[in-house]
Design an enzyme around this catalytic site. Structure first.
Site, PDB file in Angstrom:
ATOM      1  N   ASP A  72     -35.700 -61.092  35.050  1.00  0.00           N
ATOM      2  CA  ASP A  72     -36.282 -59.662  35.589  1.00  0.00           C
ATOM      3  C   ASP A  72     -36.766 -59.987  36.735  1.00  0.00           C
ATOM      4  OD1 ASP A  72     -38.817 -60.732  34.595  1.00  0.00           O
ATOM      5  OD2 ASP A  72     -38.446 -59.827  32.713  1.00  0.00           O
ATOM      6  N   ASP A  74     -40.362 -58.923  39.004  1.00  0.00           N
ATOM      7  CA  ASP A  74     -41.758 -58.504  39.100  1.00  0.00           C
ATOM      8  C   ASP A  74     -41.959 -58.213  40.439  1.00  0.00           C
ATOM      9  OD1 ASP A  74     -41.894 -58.665  36.123  1.00  0.00           O
ATOM     10  OD2 ASP A  74     -41.949 -60.748  36.423  1.00  0.00           O
ATOM     11  N   ASP A 148     -50.839 -67.596  35.989  1.00  0.00           N
ATOM     12  CA  ASP A 148     -51.147 -68.798  35.392  1.00  0.00           C
ATOM     13  C   ASP A 148     -50.590 -70.441  36.123  1.00  0.00           C
ATOM     14  OD1 ASP A 148     -48.333 -67.934  35.328  1.00  0.00           O
ATOM     15  OD2 ASP A 148     -48.344 -67.738  33.007  1.00  0.00           O
TER      16      ASP A 148
END
Ligand code: ATP
Ligand code: MG
Length: 451
Positions: A72, A74, A148
């Site tokens: 996907d 983002d 992260d």
């Protein structure tokens, strides 16, 4: 003054070490605008036209750089959720802890739009240091620091086709290395789900977790206890449906993340009897994901926990419980243990129970019962489950083959099969005593009831 200006323009310290981001041109990174989903381009274009900054970020950029197909897309932007929402008719603001905007395209394509997050003093944490709310906006540099892993903090600008890299993510991509941004202990403490993300991303993308990032992982697993069960369940789904479930689970074990705090994983990875069965189920799921076929969450969870149910069922029968109630009690017992830590939503546990409860009914091949079973709405799932059991050696192969044939047989052929299996005309079946060679589970009778 001039020094400062030079530093700002060239992003270099006197020592030659870059301070600002590295801007990587398309000739170097190779990501073409055409590789980005048109829906994501519509979002970044519109945001940029409205005067905001907007980039494709995270997994999609990482995957394209690794030569993989992104799952996907983002988008990260300087616009606030309200400003994003105002620009897109089919959008809604979601989340409380972490507010973002979902922009929908077509029937169900969703682009997740995230506002740049600010510095960590805007976060609200619990006593263990876990972030509870994270809705303070910032600039791109601050946002990059809050992501992260370095390979997840790469920003692609479709307008200029440049990649902006604040944390040497491009180097880590080239070295196939997964490194957390900042101090590993602090970052895992802020959000222990990152421990699981590390294992999943390393396994799925065949990256090596850097030594520094890896060192504290095994000792921090306890912190997962603090994470809300629903979030753990979501992460578990991502892991199981990553297309690399088996590798992911093994990576968790390698990192020492599967003990105690994650009962489901203890079950999966430490039952030699069920290991083959679980592996078959996961391979099957991986295959389906890679072929873009639908997968059933309930079915997979039913498989993961089947040997637990079998053990509890046997145990209860040994203690004198009748087979049918023993099975139902065993199912509840197993689900209860899981629910404590991993909130399996009810719709899935209903499917799991149905699939389990159907199993003893496949043993019955006489009279009307097989016909009733064929009409059960979950017959297909139940049969697929039986086939997996047979393949793993736990159920009778001959039984699975019989059902394979019975499903497609013509009416008269089916009757013929019944008689042959039973060795007696169907009518007399009820009075006949069970042959000793028949599997004991038949005694479970219509375990699924008459649904
Ligand atoms: P994939 O979608 O392939 O599973 P992803 O990295 O895109 O991987 P998402 O959950 O879609 O994962 O998150 C998008 C991005 O948001 C990540 O790449 C990362 O930059 C950031 N992110 C997600 N989860 C966290 C987290 N727990 N802590 C910090 N940053 C995160
Ligand atoms: Mg993603």
């Amino acid at each position: 003054m001039i020094q400062k200006l030079i530093r700002r323009v060239f992003g270099k310290r006197k020592s030659g070490k870059p301070t600002g981001p590295v801007v990587v041109p398309v000739q170097q990174h190779g990501i073409q605008r055409s590789e980005i989903a048109s829906s994501a381009l519509k979002v970044t274009d519109k945001l940029q036209e409205a005067g905001y900054e907007a980039y494709v970020v995270g997994g999609a950029v990482r995957d394209l750089l690794l030569g993989k197909h992104p799952k996907d897309f983002d988008v990260a932007t300087s616009a606030t959720p309200e400003q994003v929402h105002a620009l897109f008719r089919r959008s809604r603001i979601i989340g409380k802890r972490f507010r973002i905007v979902h922009v929908t395209f077509g029937r169900d394509e969703v682009i997740e739009v995230t506002t740049f997050r600010g510095d960590s003093d805007g976060q609200v944490t619990d006593d263990a240091g876990r972030i509870l709310h994270d809705n303070v906006w910032g600039n791109q540099e601050q946002d990059a620091r809050r992501r992260d892993f370095t390979v997840n903090a790469l920003y692609y600008n479709p307008a200029t086709q440049e990649v902006i890299d604040y944390h040497r993510g491009m180097d880590d991509i080239a070295a196939k290395r997964l490194a957390i941004i900042g101090d590993p202990v602090q970052r895992f403490r802020e959000d222990p789900v990152r421990l699981l993300r590390a294992a999943r991303l390393a396994a799925k993308l065949e990256l090596t977790i850097s030594e520094e990032t890896r060192k504290p992982i095994a000792g921090m697993g306890e912190l997962l206890q603090n994470v809300p069960a629903a979030r753990l369940f979501d992460e578990m789904l991502k892991l199981l449906f990553s297309g690399h479930a088996w590798q992911c689970l093994h990576q968790l074990r390698e990192e020492g993340l599967h003990h105690g705090f994650f009962p489901l994983l203890d079950v999966i990875l430490e039952q030699p009897m069920g290991e083959r069965f679980v592996q078959l189920a996961l391979d099957n799921t991986d295959q389906r994901i890679r072929e873009d076929k639908p997968v059933s969450v309930g079915f997979l969870f039913a498989a993961l926990l089947w040997h637990e149910v079998l053990a509890a069922w046997k145990d209860r029968q040994a203690k004198g419980e009748l087979p049918t109630p023993a099975l139902f009690d065993a199912m509840d017992q197993v689900l209860e243990v899981q629910e404590e830590k991993l909130a399996i939503p009810r719709r899935y546990s209903v499917t799991m129970k149905e699939v389990w409860a159907l199993q003893p009914r496949f043993e019955q091949r006489a009279g009307k019962r097989p016909f009733r079973l064929l009409e059960h709405p979950r017959f297909r799932a139940g049969y697929d489950f039986l086939a997996l059991r047979a393949e793993s050696g736990e159920a009778d192969t001959e039984l699975a083959q019989w059902w394979e044939r019975f499903q497609v047989a013509e009416g008269s052929e089916r009757e013929h099969m019944l008689v042959k299996e039973d060795g007696a005309p169907a009518k007399k079946r009820r009075r006949r005593k069970r042959k000793p060679s028949e599997p004991a589970v038949e005694a479970g009778g219509d375990a699924g009831g008459n649904e």
